[in-house]
Design a protein around this motif. Structure first.
Motif, PDB file in Angstrom:
ATOM      1  N   VAL A  52       0.856  -1.175   0.000  1.00 54.18           N
ATOM      2  CA  VAL A  52       0.000   0.000   0.000  1.00 54.18           C
ATOM      3  C   VAL A  52       0.895   1.228   0.000  1.00 54.18           C
ATOM      4  CG1 VAL A  52      -1.783   1.249   1.257  1.00 54.18           C
ATOM      5  CG2 VAL A  52      -1.771  -1.244   1.270  1.00 54.18           C
ATOM      6  N   GLY A  53       0.625   2.136  -0.918  1.00 55.40           N
ATOM      7  CA  GLY A  53       1.431   3.346  -1.032  1.00 55.40           C
ATOM      8  C   GLY A  53       1.054   4.382   0.005  1.00 55.40           C
ATOM      9  N   PRO A  54       1.809   5.480   0.026  1.00 53.62           N
ATOM     10  CA  PRO A  54       1.493   6.556   0.959  1.00 53.62           C
ATOM     11  C   PRO A  54       0.120   7.164   0.640  1.00 53.62           C
ATOM     12  CG  PRO A  54       3.328   7.163  -0.496  1.00 53.62           C
ATOM     13  CD  PRO A  54       2.961   5.767  -0.808  1.00 53.62           C
ATOM     14  N   LEU A  55      -0.535   7.658   1.658  1.00 51.28           N
ATOM     15  CA  LEU A  55      -1.853   8.266   1.514  1.00 51.28           C
ATOM     16  C   LEU A  55      -1.684   9.739   1.128  1.00 51.28           C
ATOM     17  CD1 LEU A  55      -4.908   7.734   1.861  1.00 51.28           C
ATOM     18  CD2 LEU A  55      -4.649   8.487   4.231  1.00 51.28           C
ATOM     19  N   TYR A  56      -2.414  10.167   0.105  1.00 47.87           N
ATOM     20  CA  TYR A  56      -2.334  11.545  -0.380  1.00 47.87           C
ATOM     21  C   TYR A  56      -3.684  12.232  -0.273  1.00 47.87           C
ATOM     22  CZ  TYR A  56       2.252  10.788  -2.443  1.00 47.87           C
ATOM     23  OH  TYR A  56       3.592  10.545  -2.631  1.00 47.87           O
ATOM     24  N   ASP A  57      -3.641  13.516   0.114  1.00 48.07           N
ATOM     25  CA  ASP A  57      -4.792  14.398  -0.008  1.00 48.07           C
ATOM     26  C   ASP A  57      -4.766  14.926  -1.434  1.00 48.07           C
ATOM     27  OD1 ASP A  57      -5.870  14.283   2.596  1.00 48.07           O
ATOM     28  OD2 ASP A  57      -4.392  15.715   3.325  1.00 48.07           O
ATOM     29  N   VAL A  58      -5.818  14.664  -2.184  1.00 51.98           N
ATOM     30  CA  VAL A  58      -5.901  15.046  -3.590  1.00 51.98           C
ATOM     31  C   VAL A  58      -7.043  16.035  -3.756  1.00 51.98           C
ATOM     32  CG1 VAL A  58      -6.440  14.166  -5.897  1.00 51.98           C
ATOM     33  CG2 VAL A  58      -4.964  12.850  -4.370  1.00 51.98           C
ATOM     34  N   GLN A  59      -6.810  17.072  -4.560  1.00 48.64           N
ATOM     35  CA  GLN A  59      -7.845  18.057  -4.848  1.00 48.64           C
ATOM     36  C   GLN A  59      -7.857  18.386  -6.328  1.00 48.64           C
ATOM     37  OE1 GLN A  59      -7.383  21.658  -2.600  1.00 48.64           O
ATOM     38  NE2 GLN A  59      -8.295  20.786  -0.773  1.00 48.64           N
ATOM     39  N   VAL A  60      -9.054  18.610  -6.848  1.00 46.10           N
ATOM     40  CA  VAL A  60      -9.238  19.147  -8.192  1.00 46.10           C
ATOM     41  C   VAL A  60     -10.375  20.151  -8.146  1.00 46.10           C
ATOM     42  CG1 VAL A  60      -8.373  17.134  -9.468  1.00 46.10           C
ATOM     43  CG2 VAL A  60     -10.800  17.285  -8.895  1.00 46.10           C
ATOM     44  N   ALA A  61     -10.339  21.085  -9.094  1.00 44.98           N
ATOM     45  CA  ALA A  61     -11.421  22.064  -9.241  1.00 44.98           C
ATOM     46  C   ALA A  61     -12.280  21.654 -10.431  1.00 44.98           C
ATOM     47  CB  ALA A  61     -10.853  23.457  -9.450  1.00 44.98           C
ATOM     48  N   GLY A 149     -14.829  17.902 -22.540  1.00 45.97           N
ATOM     49  CA  GLY A 149     -14.076  19.127 -22.829  1.00 45.97           C
ATOM     50  C   GLY A 149     -13.585  19.845 -21.584  1.00 45.97           C
ATOM     51  N   ALA A 150     -14.239  19.617 -20.459  1.00 46.04           N
ATOM     52  CA  ALA A 150     -13.836  20.254 -19.203  1.00 46.04           C
ATOM     53  C   ALA A 150     -12.704  19.513 -18.501  1.00 46.04           C
ATOM     54  CB  ALA A 150     -15.039  20.360 -18.261  1.00 46.04           C
ATOM     55  N   VAL A 151     -12.427  18.281 -18.905  1.00 47.92           N
ATOM     56  CA  VAL A 151     -11.462  17.439 -18.187  1.00 47.92           C
ATOM     57  C   VAL A 151     -10.038  18.010 -18.190  1.00 47.92           C
ATOM     58  CG1 VAL A 151     -10.388  15.135 -18.099  1.00 47.92           C
ATOM     59  CG2 VAL A 151     -12.873  15.374 -18.384  1.00 47.92           C
ATOM     60  N   PRO A 152      -9.501  18.522 -19.290  1.00 50.95           N
ATOM     61  CA  PRO A 152      -8.137  19.074 -19.234  1.00 50.95           C
ATOM     62  C   PRO A 152      -7.963  20.180 -18.183  1.00 50.95           C
ATOM     63  CG  PRO A 152      -8.779  18.735 -21.512  1.00 50.95           C
ATOM     64  CD  PRO A 152     -10.007  18.496 -20.678  1.00 50.95           C
ATOM     65  N   ALA A 153      -8.945  21.054 -18.032  1.00 49.90           N
ATOM     66  CA  ALA A 153      -8.852  22.108 -17.012  1.00 49.90           C
ATOM     67  C   ALA A 153      -8.935  21.524 -15.604  1.00 49.90           C
ATOM     68  CB  ALA A 153      -9.944  23.145 -17.223  1.00 49.90           C
ATOM     69  N   ILE A 154      -9.741  20.488 -15.432  1.00 46.27           N
ATOM     70  CA  ILE A 154      -9.855  19.828 -14.124  1.00 46.27           C
ATOM     71  C   ILE A 154      -8.518  19.203 -13.768  1.00 46.27           C
ATOM     72  CG2 ILE A 154     -10.947  17.926 -12.871  1.00 46.27           C
ATOM     73  CD1 ILE A 154     -13.478  18.480 -14.612  1.00 46.27           C
ATOM     74  N   VAL A 155      -7.940  18.481 -14.714  1.00 53.95           N
ATOM     75  CA  VAL A 155      -6.657  17.821 -14.479  1.00 53.95           C
ATOM     76  C   VAL A 155      -5.562  18.852 -14.210  1.00 53.95           C
ATOM     77  CG1 VAL A 155      -4.891  16.390 -15.561  1.00 53.95           C
ATOM     78  CG2 VAL A 155      -7.291  15.737 -15.727  1.00 53.95           C
ATOM     79  N   ALA A 156      -5.602  19.991 -14.892  1.00 54.47           N
ATOM     80  CA  ALA A 156      -4.610  21.043 -14.677  1.00 54.47           C
ATOM     81  C   ALA A 156      -4.671  21.607 -13.260  1.00 54.47           C
ATOM     82  CB  ALA A 156      -4.784  22.159 -15.707  1.00 54.47           C
ATOM     83  N   SER A 157      -5.839  21.502 -12.611  1.00 54.07           N
ATOM     84  CA  SER A 157      -5.966  22.005 -11.241  1.00 54.07           C
ATOM     85  C   SER A 157      -5.558  20.987 -10.193  1.00 54.07           C
ATOM     86  CB  SER A 157      -7.427  22.403 -10.992  1.00 54.07           C
ATOM     87  OG  SER A 157      -8.265  21.258 -10.863  1.00 54.07           O
ATOM     88  N   PHE A 158      -5.161  19.794 -10.601  1.00 53.57           N
ATOM     89  CA  PHE A 158      -4.841  18.680  -9.701  1.00 53.57           C
ATOM     90  C   PHE A 158      -3.714  19.054  -8.741  1.00 53.57           C
ATOM     91  CE2 PHE A 158      -2.375  14.944  -8.559  1.00 53.57           C
ATOM     92  CZ  PHE A 158      -3.340  14.023  -8.206  1.00 53.57           C
ATOM     93  N   SER A 159      -3.914  18.720  -7.474  1.00 53.55           N
ATOM     94  CA  SER A 159      -2.834  18.832  -6.485  1.00 53.55           C
ATOM     95  C   SER A 159      -2.881  17.607  -5.570  1.00 53.55           C
ATOM     96  CB  SER A 159      -2.955  20.117  -5.666  1.00 53.55           C
ATOM     97  OG  SER A 159      -4.089  20.066  -4.818  1.00 53.55           O
ATOM     98  N   ALA A 160      -1.709  17.180  -5.129  1.00 54.10           N
ATOM     99  CA  ALA A 160      -1.620  16.026  -4.239  1.00 54.10           C
ATOM    100  C   ALA A 160      -0.524  16.275  -3.223  1.00 54.10           C
ATOM    101  CB  ALA A 160      -1.306  14.755  -5.023  1.00 54.10           C
ATOM    102  N   SER A 161      -0.859  16.110  -1.961  1.00 54.55           N
ATOM    103  CA  SER A 161       0.144  16.242  -0.898  1.00 54.55           C
ATOM    104  C   SER A 161       0.011  15.050   0.036  1.00 54.55           C
ATOM    105  CB  SER A 161      -0.025  17.555  -0.142  1.00 54.55           C
ATOM    106  OG  SER A 161      -1.322  17.648   0.407  1.00 54.55           O
ATOM    107  N   VAL A 162       1.161  14.541   0.447  1.00 54.60           N
ATOM    108  CA  VAL A 162       1.179  13.344   1.283  1.00 54.60           C
ATOM    109  C   VAL A 162       0.599  13.676   2.664  1.00 54.60           C
ATOM    110  CG1 VAL A 162       3.530  13.605   2.208  1.00 54.60           C
ATOM    111  CG2 VAL A 162       2.554  11.326   1.888  1.00 54.60           C
TER     112      VAL A 162
END
Length: 164
Positions: A52-61, A149-162
């Motif tokens: 099991v990998g490290p747990l990440y807080d992930v956010q997208v807009a 069509g909205a997916v590229p902008a959503i992915v661009a907002s992606f953030s992940a912190s351990v």
């Protein structure tokens, strides 16, 4: 008669043993949550066999138009974004996945260009998958194209912190 009972007993035991041994990985969430804000925040980690990998807080807009019309499904190491149709059916639009290094290279070798890398953090790779057509979604081509069509902008907002 005894032979039939023994056969049934053996079959039941085989199912029980298979069920118990196939659960050797980590606990897997299977949460469905309505998208109620423009920021979607979840926790993701890869599950590679028993590792099991490290747990990440992930956010997208997500776009404001998606609020109240989408739900997310957190299944294991994948976060699905499903459009909820007027009839209440869920139509999968795309998903984000957390992969180990070996899973990432296996995935890219098997399906080059189907999965797109977002970012890697240490030994965790985050990718997304957007189907090329509407076949599995059940939506019209126009509906799917608008939502996709909205997916590229959503992915661009992606953030992940351990998670500490």
């Amino acid at each position: 008669m005894f032979g039939k009972k023994r056969f049934i007993l053996v079959a039941v035991m085989a199912v029980v043993v298979f069920t118990l041994t196939s659960c050797g990985g980590a606990y897997v969430n299977n949460e469905t949550t309505a998208v109620s804000a423009e920021t979607v925040a979840v926790q993701l980690q890869y599950v590679d066999g028993a590792e099991v990998g490290p747990l990440y807080d992930v956010q997208v807009a997500v776009p404001a138009e998606w609020v109240g019309k989408f739900e997310t499904r957190n299944v294991g190491n994948k976060l699905y974004f499903d459009y909820v149709t007027d009839s209440g059916e869920a139509a999968e639009i795309f998903f984000i996945e957390a992969l180990s290094t070996s899973q990432y290279w296996d995935q890219n070798g098997a399906h080059p260009s189907s999965y797109t890398n977002i970012v890697n953090r240490g030994n965790t790779y985050f990718i997304y998958y957007l189907p090329i057509d509407t076949y599995y979604s059940g939506l019209s081509d126009e509906e799917f194209a608008t939502l996709a069509g909205a997916v590229p902008a959503i992915v661009a907002s992606f953030s992940a912190s351990v998670v500490n």
